[in-house]
Design an enzyme around this catalytic site. Sequence first.
Site, PDB file in Angstrom:
ATOM      1  N   TYR A  21       6.782  39.691  28.047  1.00  0.00           N
ATOM      2  CA  TYR A  21       6.496  40.732  29.039  1.00  0.00           C
ATOM      3  C   TYR A  21       7.639  40.860  30.053  1.00  0.00           C
ATOM      4  O   TYR A  21       7.453  40.682  31.248  1.00  0.00           O
ATOM      5  CB  TYR A  21       5.158  40.442  29.745  1.00  0.00           C
ATOM      6  CG  TYR A  21       3.984  40.749  28.836  1.00  0.00           C
ATOM      7  CD1 TYR A  21       3.456  42.042  28.777  1.00  0.00           C
ATOM      8  CD2 TYR A  21       3.440  39.778  28.012  1.00  0.00           C
ATOM      9  CE1 TYR A  21       2.410  42.342  27.914  1.00  0.00           C
ATOM     10  CE2 TYR A  21       2.399  40.074  27.140  1.00  0.00           C
ATOM     11  CZ  TYR A  21       1.885  41.364  27.099  1.00  0.00           C
ATOM     12  OH  TYR A  21       0.865  41.672  26.245  1.00  0.00           O
ATOM     13  N   TYR A 149      -8.635  39.045  27.142  1.00  0.00           N
ATOM     14  CA  TYR A 149      -7.301  39.025  26.531  1.00  0.00           C
ATOM     15  C   TYR A 149      -7.424  38.370  25.164  1.00  0.00           C
ATOM     16  O   TYR A 149      -7.951  37.262  25.044  1.00  0.00           O
ATOM     17  CB  TYR A 149      -6.274  38.258  27.385  1.00  0.00           C
ATOM     18  CG  TYR A 149      -4.939  38.187  26.690  1.00  0.00           C
ATOM     19  CD1 TYR A 149      -4.090  39.302  26.693  1.00  0.00           C
ATOM     20  CD2 TYR A 149      -4.551  37.065  25.966  1.00  0.00           C
ATOM     21  CE1 TYR A 149      -2.885  39.270  25.999  1.00  0.00           C
ATOM     22  CE2 TYR A 149      -3.351  37.033  25.269  1.00  0.00           C
ATOM     23  CZ  TYR A 149      -2.527  38.136  25.296  1.00  0.00           C
ATOM     24  OH  TYR A 149      -1.339  38.118  24.598  1.00  0.00           O
ATOM     25  N   ASP A 250     -13.425  33.838  20.814  1.00  0.00           N
ATOM     26  CA  ASP A 250     -11.989  33.576  20.877  1.00  0.00           C
ATOM     27  C   ASP A 250     -11.795  32.373  21.800  1.00  0.00           C
ATOM     28  O   ASP A 250     -11.829  32.507  23.014  1.00  0.00           O
ATOM     29  CB  ASP A 250     -11.264  34.823  21.396  1.00  0.00           C
ATOM     30  CG  ASP A 250      -9.760  34.593  21.554  1.00  0.00           C
ATOM     31  OD1 ASP A 250      -9.316  33.437  21.438  1.00  0.00           O
ATOM     32  OD2 ASP A 250      -9.047  35.583  21.801  1.00  0.00           O
ATOM     33  N   LYS A 279      -3.314  27.903  20.282  1.00  0.00           N
ATOM     34  CA  LYS A 279      -2.692  27.240  21.437  1.00  0.00           C
ATOM     35  C   LYS A 279      -2.665  25.703  21.338  1.00  0.00           C
ATOM     36  O   LYS A 279      -1.791  25.171  20.690  1.00  0.00           O
ATOM     37  CB  LYS A 279      -3.339  27.740  22.722  1.00  0.00           C
ATOM     38  CG  LYS A 279      -2.941  29.201  22.991  1.00  0.00           C
ATOM     39  CD  LYS A 279      -3.087  29.626  24.426  1.00  0.00           C
ATOM     40  CE  LYS A 279      -2.296  30.884  24.719  1.00  0.00           C
ATOM     41  NZ  LYS A 279      -3.080  32.092  24.856  1.00  0.00           N
TER      42      LYS A 279
HETATM   43  C1  LIG Z   1      -2.980  33.327  24.012  1.00  0.00           C
HETATM   44  C2  LIG Z   1      -4.221  33.938  23.530  1.00  0.00           C
HETATM   45  C3  LIG Z   1      -4.251  34.741  22.368  1.00  0.00           C
HETATM   46  C4  LIG Z   1      -3.000  35.069  21.598  1.00  0.00           C
HETATM   47  O1  LIG Z   1      -2.372  33.951  21.048  1.00  0.00           O
HETATM   48  P1  LIG Z   1      -0.830  34.025  20.606  1.00  0.00           P
HETATM   49  O2  LIG Z   1      -0.574  32.710  19.968  1.00  0.00           O
HETATM   50  O3  LIG Z   1      -0.046  34.239  21.875  1.00  0.00           O
HETATM   51  O4  LIG Z   1      -0.693  35.169  19.673  1.00  0.00           O
HETATM   52  C5  LIG Z   1      -5.464  35.243  21.959  1.00  0.00           C
HETATM   53  N1  LIG Z   1      -6.602  34.997  22.644  1.00  0.00           N
HETATM   54  C6  LIG Z   1      -6.613  34.227  23.757  1.00  0.00           C
HETATM   55  C7  LIG Z   1      -7.904  33.967  24.454  1.00  0.00           C
HETATM   56  C8  LIG Z   1      -5.432  33.694  24.257  1.00  0.00           C
HETATM   57  O5  LIG Z   1      -5.442  32.963  25.372  1.00  0.00           O
END
Ligand SMILES: *Cc1c(COP(=O)(O)O)cnc(C)c1O
Length: 430
Positions: A21, A149, A250, A279
């Site tokens: 970004y 997100y 997620d 992550k």
């Molecule tokens: C960071 C994140 C993503 C995206 O993961 P990337 O490895 O950056 O593509 C998706 N969902 C959540 C909740 C996140 O924190």
Amino acid sequence: MHNVSEQKLIALDHAHVWHPYSAMGSGQPVYPVVSATGVRLTLADGRELIDGMSSWWCAIHGYNHPVMNHALRAQMENMAHVMFGGLTHPPAVELAQQLVSLTPASLQTVFFADSGSVAVEVAMKMAIQYWHAKGQPGKQHFATLRHGYHGDTFAAMSVCDPVTGMHTLFSDVLTRQFFVDTPQCRFGEPCTDAHIAPLAKTLEAEHQHIAALILEPVVQGAGGMRFYSADYLKKAHALCHEHGVLLIFDEIATGFGRTGKLFACEHANIAPDILCLGKALTGGYLTLAATLTSNNVAETISTGKPGLFMHGPTFMANPLACAAGLASLQLLRDTPWQQNVQRIAHGLEAGLAPCRAFESVADVRVLGAIGVVELHHPVEMETLQPRFVDAGVWVRPFGKLIYLMPPFIINEDDLATLTRAVTSIVADLS
Ligand SMILES: *Cc1c(COP(=O)(O)O)cnc(C)c1O
């Protein structure tokens, strides 16, 4: 190239390299980092910074960990990568088996993806293929929460907050999804009928178009660092069941202990139909993500038309990344991470509490190893970032948010240095 001077490196970076970004030519500071060990990043000029970010939720065990290093070296000597079509290998199978055993019992299959965003794409495709196989091809849209997100690829973006995700910019390529107001019940509070009403209304009216509800359980991360009631998830779970809508959690940010439970869904004691992990999965060493689902979803996709799941990345289940995942899970088992996270929660609460008195501060909140100071106005990153570096800490604010989520191994003194830096810089803003 390793020997170029620091100035030259920064000049070349400004000329040729995009950062997340970012704008080319903005002249925003970037700090060359030459090594990292434990909770300390060492800059090219010799300064050491205490890490308050875990490199965006990932480095839960700190940097340059001997157990992680050993596991990766051993795997590298054996096999760094091999294609996953028609072949399999122990690191992938063992990691899948462990993920299945750690997550809710109904989740039995694992799809390895290369990043969190891809894991979300995979989850959304699974939901669409599930309903297609059930003879409901009209269910191709998603319900989701404002301030969410879910990643930067197009399908993931379509379920990110439409304002902070700048949906207007991509209006012709982004699928229109069903956005529900973000939950107003805070973590620890009950979720009333009024709190769940916006979701209930959307699912009732649109369920025939909706394949799944996708959300970040308990903690909305990059879309606003908001913590909401686990009760909301129970009600959402029941509503999805009632209306024939799959539920996708997620947990790319919340997974692997950050909120105080191994997975945030444990706060509500419910299982989603599909779960995204990423992550911290590799302890911050390599990019790897996973999408888990139930036998029901997997069998429905696999026995319906077209008879297979339509996804397969080149670097699927990369053995090095899987070995890092196994080592990270081993470290979680071998360390008292729950106590560490609880200790960090207390330290964050005590250390950030003085911020509540400042005029510029709208809210201070802590959950697990996440501490957030929300301001009334967006901060100027250009001026704030160098001040944190001068204070000897690595903290990267965004928008109105200054937040800390240190590695689980951080000690009291280093944590106090982090919270003192935040408190004094926020005090100066007031
Ligand atoms: C960071 C994140 C993503 C995206 O993961 P990337 O490895 O950056 O593509 C998706 N969902 C959540 C909740 C996140 O924190």
